[in-house]
Design an enzyme around this catalytic site. Structure first.
Site, mmCIF file in Angstrom:
data_model
loop_
_atom_site.group_PDB
_atom_site.id
_atom_site.type_symbol
_atom_site.label_atom_id
_atom_site.label_comp_id
_atom_site.label_asym_id
_atom_site.label_seq_id
_atom_site.Cartn_x
_atom_site.Cartn_y
_atom_site.Cartn_z
ATOM 1 N N GLY A 358 76.679 -22.847 10.065
ATOM 2 C CA GLY A 358 76.136 -21.720 10.822
ATOM 3 C C GLY A 358 74.957 -22.109 11.688
ATOM 4 O O GLY A 358 74.739 -21.526 12.756
ATOM 5 N N GLU A 381 85.812 -32.378 39.842
ATOM 6 C CA GLU A 381 86.361 -33.693 40.212
ATOM 7 C C GLU A 381 87.796 -33.871 39.749
ATOM 8 O O GLU A 381 88.241 -34.973 39.483
ATOM 9 C CB GLU A 381 85.488 -34.830 39.664
ATOM 10 C CG GLU A 381 84.160 -34.966 40.371
ATOM 11 C CD GLU A 381 84.314 -35.124 41.878
ATOM 12 O OE1 GLU A 381 85.037 -36.031 42.319
ATOM 13 O OE2 GLU A 381 83.721 -34.318 42.607
#
Length: 463
Positions: A358, A381
């Protein structure tokens, strides 16, 4: 100095303040670089340590390389000193709202007017709007604009033009130029420190010599003249950018793995016996099996980045000599490695977040913003799936040449031995063989050869 580069307060800042902080950091870093009187190569290395997206990425990483690769000597002498001093700030305006990977489909036009010796740059449709260039939204004064060159009624395809888009005095857009930021991206911090923008032109006139003319020029009377310098020289900028992307993959994955390793060494869970401390999470095999391969990958990508630096130097030296023999292989390598490294790194950062439980979801861990900042690399790209298809096309073409007696070379040389690779079984005979580099390379070559042949001959039963 540390106050300039502090990051602990980023998660509580809005986008405007994030952007202003990025400019402050970039300006401070630039003042330090200038005070050190470094060479351009040394300054470039130092700039790479500024680890968040900023306008300087595109100015130094694409605007300047484009001028170097496509500008004549005279054009370089005119524009590069201004760019190096950052008297002008540039961006790279290629992608449009309607076209990204398909560069030949770009719609922006640059029509030559011989009566004034000027090009008229225009955005004829909504989809021709330049969209996504980093540094365009607020900062850049100039742009490398890709547009269809039209002269004497004929369309000569996409060419690069250098254009001023904002006043150097008051930074307002020039007449006929519409420029704006495109808005908030994924994640609060992440890529939101980059002012990605949109750009439109309403019959904007620019001088004829603003066409980058290393590959082709237009005469005073409007005649299109190829320079004799092959268009393939443009590959140099592509290799440079993709080389940098691979090195960035190592940097980002290294940061994520460092966070996850440190957390795993500190965090303890379960296994309490007779008052002893709980077991460190890093000692669990399930944690190691997910984390350690990512650590190894980060190192591998660092070495790969060094190799790609060599590849860039080699291909540029060959291009200057008129040797284009390695271009197909170079294109395949850069396309494939860009795709693999960015996909693996994006997935790896997310895996590191999960490995921190968590706490990894907390912005203070650094992992959520790291993921948000990096994941665009999977798209810019070249979309990763499209790039892998280009690699597959190269392999198919290489395989088809075997019957002609032409042996493949370089990284594809193993395909010249495809028949032998398909006939042999794995060479591992004992446990230690799994760490023999030659045996591992043979296994990878055999696997790749089998997949390539299978793709080329769908009815093949060699796998």
């Amino acid at each position: 100095m540390m106050l300039f580069f502090r990051k602990d307060n980023r998660v509580s800042q809005g986008r405007l303040e994030l952007f202003k902080n990025t400019l402050r950091k970039a300006a401070h870093a630039w003042s330090i670089i200038q005070s050190l009187h470094l060479t351009e190569a040394e300054a470039s290395k130092l700039r790479s340590f500024i680890d968040e997206p900023a306008y300087t990425d595109l100015h130094w990483g694409m605007f300047i390389p484009a001028i170097k690769g496509q500008g004549t000597d005279e054009q370089q002498q005119k524009w590069l000193p201004l760019a190096y001093r950052q008297t002008i700030i540039g961006c790279y305006a290629q992608t449009e709202l309607g076209h990204g990977s398909n560069v030949q489909g770009l719609e922006t036009t640059a029509t030559f007017d011989p009566s004034t010796d000027e090009f008229i740059v225009n955005t004829p449709t909504l989809t021709a709007t330049k969209w996504w260039p980093g540094g365009l939204g607020k900062v850049s004064t100039h742009a490398i604009v890709y547009a269809r060159l039209i002269t004497d009624g004929k369309d000569y395809g996409v060419h690069a033009f250098i254009m001023q888009i904002r006043s150097l005095e008051d930074h307002h857009p020039l007449p006929g130029v519409i420029v704006a930021d495109i808005g908030v991206k994924f994640g609060n911090g992440g890529y939101n420190t980059m002012d990605n923008g949109l750009l439109r032109f309403d019959n904007v006139r620019i001088p004829r010599d603003n066409l980058l003319m290393r590959v082709a020029s237009v005469t005073r009377h409007g005649k299109y003249v190829p320079s004799g310098v092959p268009r393939q020289l443009g590959y140099g900028a592509m290799v440079f950018v993709r080389k940098s992307i691979v090195m960035d993959a190592s940097n980002y994955l290294s940061r994520a793995v460092t966070i996850a390793v440190r957390y795993s060494a500190v965090r303890r869970q379960f296994g309490t016996q007779q008052g002893k401390p709980e077991i460190q999470v890093i000692d669990y095999m399930t944690q190691q099996s997910r984390l350690f391969p990512l650590l190894a990958t980060a190192y591998a990508y660092r070495f790969l980045g060094v190799w790609m630096s060599w590849l860039y130097s080699d291909v540029m030296a060959r291009l200057e000599r008129g040797d284009f023999s390695t271009l197909p292989e170079v294109h395949a390598c850069t396309a494939g490695l860009k795709s693999i490294t960015t996909s693996t790194t994006a997935d790896g950062i997310e895996e590191c977040r999960k490995l921190c439980g968590g706490h990894g979801y907390l912005c203070a861990s650094g992992l959520p913003e790291l993921y948000a900042a990096y994941v665009p690399a999977c798209t810019y790209e070249g979309d990763n799936v499209i790039l892998l298809l280009q690699v597959a096309r190269f392999l198919m073409k290489t395989l088809s040449l075997l019957g002609s007696g032409k042996k493949p070379s370089g990284t594809a040389a193993y395909l010249g031995n495809a028949a032998d690779l398909l006939a042999k079984n794995c060479q591992v005979m004992k446990e230690r063989d799994w760490i023999n580099p030659d045996i591992l390379q043979h296994a990878f070559e055999a696997r790749s050869a089998r997949l390539t042949v299978k793709c080329a001959t769908p009815n093949c039963c060699c796998i």
